[in-house]
Design a protein around this motif. Structure first.
Motif, short mmCIF file in Angstrom:
data_model
loop_
_atom_site.label_atom_id
_atom_site.label_comp_id
_atom_site.label_asym_id
_atom_site.label_seq_id
_atom_site.Cartn_x
_atom_site.Cartn_y
_atom_site.Cartn_z
N UNK A 1 -4.88 15.27 6.40
CA UNK A 1 -6.30 15.49 6.09
C UNK A 1 -7.06 15.94 7.33
N UNK A 2 -6.76 15.31 8.46
CA UNK A 2 -7.41 15.68 9.73
C UNK A 2 -7.19 17.17 10.03
N UNK A 3 -5.92 17.60 9.93
CA UNK A 3 -5.63 19.00 10.26
C UNK A 3 -6.15 19.95 9.20
N UNK A 4 -6.19 19.51 7.95
CA UNK A 4 -6.76 20.36 6.90
C UNK A 4 -8.23 20.62 7.18
N UNK A 5 -8.94 19.59 7.69
CA UNK A 5 -10.37 19.76 8.00
C UNK A 5 -10.56 20.59 9.26
N UNK B 1 -8.24 29.65 4.06
CA UNK B 1 -7.82 29.21 2.74
C UNK B 1 -6.31 29.01 2.63
N UNK B 2 -5.54 29.92 3.26
CA UNK B 2 -4.08 29.85 3.14
C UNK B 2 -3.53 28.56 3.74
N UNK B 3 -3.98 28.23 4.94
CA UNK B 3 -3.52 27.00 5.59
C UNK B 3 -3.98 25.77 4.82
N UNK B 4 -5.16 25.86 4.21
CA UNK B 4 -5.68 24.71 3.46
C UNK B 4 -4.79 24.40 2.25
N UNK B 5 -4.39 25.47 1.51
CA UNK B 5 -3.50 25.26 0.37
C UNK B 5 -2.15 24.68 0.81
N UNK B 6 -1.69 25.09 1.99
CA UNK B 6 -0.42 24.56 2.51
C UNK B 6 -0.54 23.06 2.75
N UNK C 1 -14.49 16.53 13.40
CA UNK C 1 -14.77 16.10 12.02
C UNK C 1 -13.50 15.53 11.36
N UNK C 2 -12.37 16.18 11.66
CA UNK C 2 -11.10 15.70 11.11
C UNK C 2 -10.75 14.32 11.63
N UNK C 3 -11.00 14.07 12.93
CA UNK C 3 -10.74 12.76 13.51
C UNK C 3 -11.56 11.68 12.79
N UNK C 4 -12.83 11.99 12.58
CA UNK C 4 -13.74 11.03 11.95
C UNK C 4 -13.27 10.66 10.54
N UNK C 5 -12.93 11.68 9.73
CA UNK C 5 -12.46 11.43 8.36
C UNK C 5 -11.14 10.67 8.37
N UNK D 1 -4.10 10.55 17.89
CA UNK D 1 -5.17 11.44 17.44
C UNK D 1 -6.41 11.30 18.32
N UNK D 2 -6.87 10.03 18.52
CA UNK D 2 -8.12 9.84 19.29
C UNK D 2 -8.12 8.44 19.89
N UNK D 3 -7.99 8.39 21.20
CA UNK D 3 -7.90 7.10 21.89
C UNK D 3 -9.24 6.35 21.86
N UNK D 4 -10.36 7.07 21.94
CA UNK D 4 -11.68 6.43 21.97
C UNK D 4 -11.96 5.68 20.66
N UNK D 5 -11.73 6.36 19.54
CA UNK D 5 -11.95 5.70 18.25
C UNK D 5 -10.96 4.55 18.04
N UNK D 6 -9.77 4.71 18.60
CA UNK D 6 -8.76 3.65 18.48
C UNK D 6 -9.24 2.37 19.16
N UNK D 7 -9.89 2.51 20.29
CA UNK D 7 -10.38 1.32 21.01
C UNK D 7 -11.39 0.55 20.18
N UNK D 8 -12.24 1.26 19.46
CA UNK D 8 -13.23 0.60 18.59
C UNK D 8 -12.53 -0.22 17.52
#
Length: 589
Positions: A49-53, A62-67, A284-288, A164-171
């Motif tokens: 989901x992160x990479x799709x966003x 669109x092509x990568x999103x469908x993948x 945005x992908x990290x947050x979701x 993915x994200x060390x800062x959010x991981x600490x929280x």
């Protein structure tokens, strides 16, 4: 003085349970692989989901999103199928393990001394064999594998979050210590609570079983209100035990949900602020992805506590079951002689026995019975008459002395062959909730229906049985309640007769039957005792008069012995007094 530290999980006990898994090792290791795969794919959807966003939605590709969507669909289908097989075979393994343990337990119970059952509650043993077994099955079906899966899922989620994200991981990680501590405290108290619940379940089962069995006595003596109050008290204790577990759950699970909600809020606040300010630290992908990760991290921790409850209940149950299995209360069966066909010469030499230490029941009794003789044993209640029969069958071990048959110490005879040669008809007849035929043969493969029919005709009860609905296939229900006491006694007598025993024992077998039934039994007794050693414990006069020898017992000793005529000639003799008091009226009548 400090108490020894109590382990939350008994590894020795689990190791013992693991021994029962060995026949199913292929399934067990397949489940381990399944656990690893489920954990590995657990973080796939948020990660994709992160990479799709970030790579498709933000860039409008669109092509990568469908993948990404197709890959997520494939992961979902694979995980669902894998989960299905995992849950099924985890439960399958638990049930197969329980089948093996239950068989071992029941086989163990079949070989206990009678003394064990004298001191044990039937209700408690039923709880061990039924309810506790289901709790053991839950160890694997709902406990252990689920806990391992959740722990591995948390480990995978941990790793992916940091990547993915060390800062959010600490929280997220900042909130975990509080929940971990609460989980450990919760587990400790839940273990104690479940032990209390299991105790109360055993007490409740035992109480209900005894009262249902003795319902006639309760109603005869108008004990309904008293027993109702007793039941309410036991039920109240059972309720309080369960309410403790509910109370601990009501504290822990809302706390776990609150922690998850606060963590999501902090992630949304910090991550959202970074996205809005475009600081570059969070996409945005990290947050979701992290909003999806937090429940995946906290929910397993919450579930671990829940599944740990199941695991603890199972371990408590397993401990109770293994205590019964570990109980050594079997009669020593080290005999090497197989009794094929006794002649029936019985000898008791200075036999001492007690049921309870320091309360001697038999005080060095000695007597001999010749092969083919019929002896009667008489005496007051508690004199030790039935004890002699129990010892001859080796239901109990004597303290000293020797009991022999045909000159062979019965300890040298295999237990099974010894009891096969002795048929016993008891005063208190027990019939199973089954057909008359099965109650007679006890499903013995070598006893044919033709033999049963002929034996019944010899005794004179074939016509009576055929008047019942379905004849020999008539179901007598639990304990034979569909038959009268006299009819039950006749069935019991036929059960002994059809085995063609070398030694026949009638333990007050005619004391609770009507005159007609007694006459039938007396006729059968004449047939079966002819040329066969017989021991008769009776209050009725007819059998005693015909005995070759009468043993008169008082307070665990043989005070007189001889024929009916010989004993009556003794002035102020014990038997003569007993005859005059108990038998004279019957003789006159």
């Amino acid at each position: 003085m400090s108490k020894p530290k109590e382990n939350l999980f008994d590894f020795q006990l689990f190791k013992r349970l693991f021994d029962y898994i060995k026949p199913y090792k292929a399934v067990f290791y397949s489940l381990i692989v399944g656990v690893i795969l489920l954990a590995a794919f657990s973080a796939a959807t948020p990660y994709l989901t992160k990479y799709a966003i970030d790579e498709s939605i933000t860039k409008k590709e669109e092509r990568d999103f469908l993948f990404y969507v197709m890959v997520m669909l494939g992961v979902l289908i694979f995980s669902t199928v894998l989960q299905l097989f995992f849950i099924y075979y985890a439960t399958w393994l638990g049930q197969n393990l329980v089948v093996d343990v239950r068989i071992k337990l029941f086989n163990h119970l079949l070989r206990f001394k009678m003394k064990y059952y004298d001191n044990s509650s039937v209700g408690v043993l039923i709880t061990r064999a039924v309810t506790d077994m289901e709790r053991i099955a839950d160890i694997f079906g709902q406990g252990l594998f689920m806990i391992v899966r959740d722990l591995l899922t948390m480990a995978v989620v941990f790793g992916v979050m940091i990547y993915i994200n060390f800062q959010l991981s600490l929280i997220v990680f900042a909130m975990l210590p509080l929940l971990l501590y609460a989980t450990r405290v919760f587990q400790k108290y839940m273990k104690k609570a479940f032990e209390e619940v299991r105790n109360e379940v055993s007490n409740l089962n035992s109480f209900v079983q005894e009262r249902l069995t003795g319902m006639k006595i309760l109603q005869l003596f108008t004990r309904e209100d008293i027993e109702y109050k007793n039941f309410k008290a036991i039920n109240e204790r059972h309720k309080k035990g369960w309410l403790k577990t509910v109370w601990y759950n009501s504290i822990f699970f809302p706390l776990a949900d609150l922690s998850a909600s606060i963590t999501i809020g902090l992630v949304a606040w910090y991550g959202g602020l970074n996205v809005v300010l475009e600081t570059g630290g969070v996409s945005q992908g990290d947050l979701v992805a992290f909003i999806m990760f937090v429940p995946m991290l906290f929910r397993p921790l919450r579930q671990i506590a829940d599944k740990f409850n199941t695991l603890q209940m199972g371990m408590v149950a397993a401990n109770r079951v293994f205590k019964v299995i570990d109980t050594t209360s079997q009669i020593d069966d080290h005999g090497t002689t197989i009794a094929d066909n006794f002649k029936g010469a019985i000898s008791f030499e200075k036999v001492y026995f007690n049921y309870v230490e320091e309360e001697t029941v038999l005080k060095g009794i000695s007597f001999d019975v010749k092969a083919g003789e019929t002896i009667a044993i008489v005496g007051a209640t508690g004199a030790g008459k039935s004890t002699i029969i129990n010892l001859l069958n080796r239901f109990y071990e004597i303290q000293s002395g020797v009991i022999s048959v045909d000159g062979i110490n019965i300890k040298e005879v295999t237990l099974g062959s010894l009891r096969t040669q002795i048929a016993v008809v008891l005063q208190d007849v027990f019939l199973f909730a089954d057909t008359i035929m099965n109650n007679i043969t006890l499903n013995h493969p070598e006893i044919t229906e033709e033999q049963v029919f002929q034996a019944a005709k010899d005794i004179g009860i074939h016509d009576f049985i055929m008047t019942l609905p379905n004849g020999y296939n008539y179901n007598v229900k639990e304990r034979g309640v569909m038959l009268s006491s006299g009819q039950r006694q006749l069935i019991s007598f036929l059960r002994a007769y059809v085995t063609n025993p070398s030694i026949l024992v009638l333990d007050e077998a005619t004391s609770s039957v009507d005159s007609y039934s007694e006459q039938l039994i007396q006729n059968a007794t004449d047939k079966i005792t002819k040329g066969r050693t017989s021991i008769v414990i009776a209050h009725r006069l007819a059998t005693i008069q015909k005995a070759d020898k009468i043993l008169v017992m008082d307070a665990g000793e043989i005070v007189e012995q001889g024929t009916h005529e010989q004993l009556l000639k003794k002035e102020n003799g014990y038997y003569k007094n007993l005859y005059e008091v108990q038998f004279l009226k019957e003789d006159v009548a």
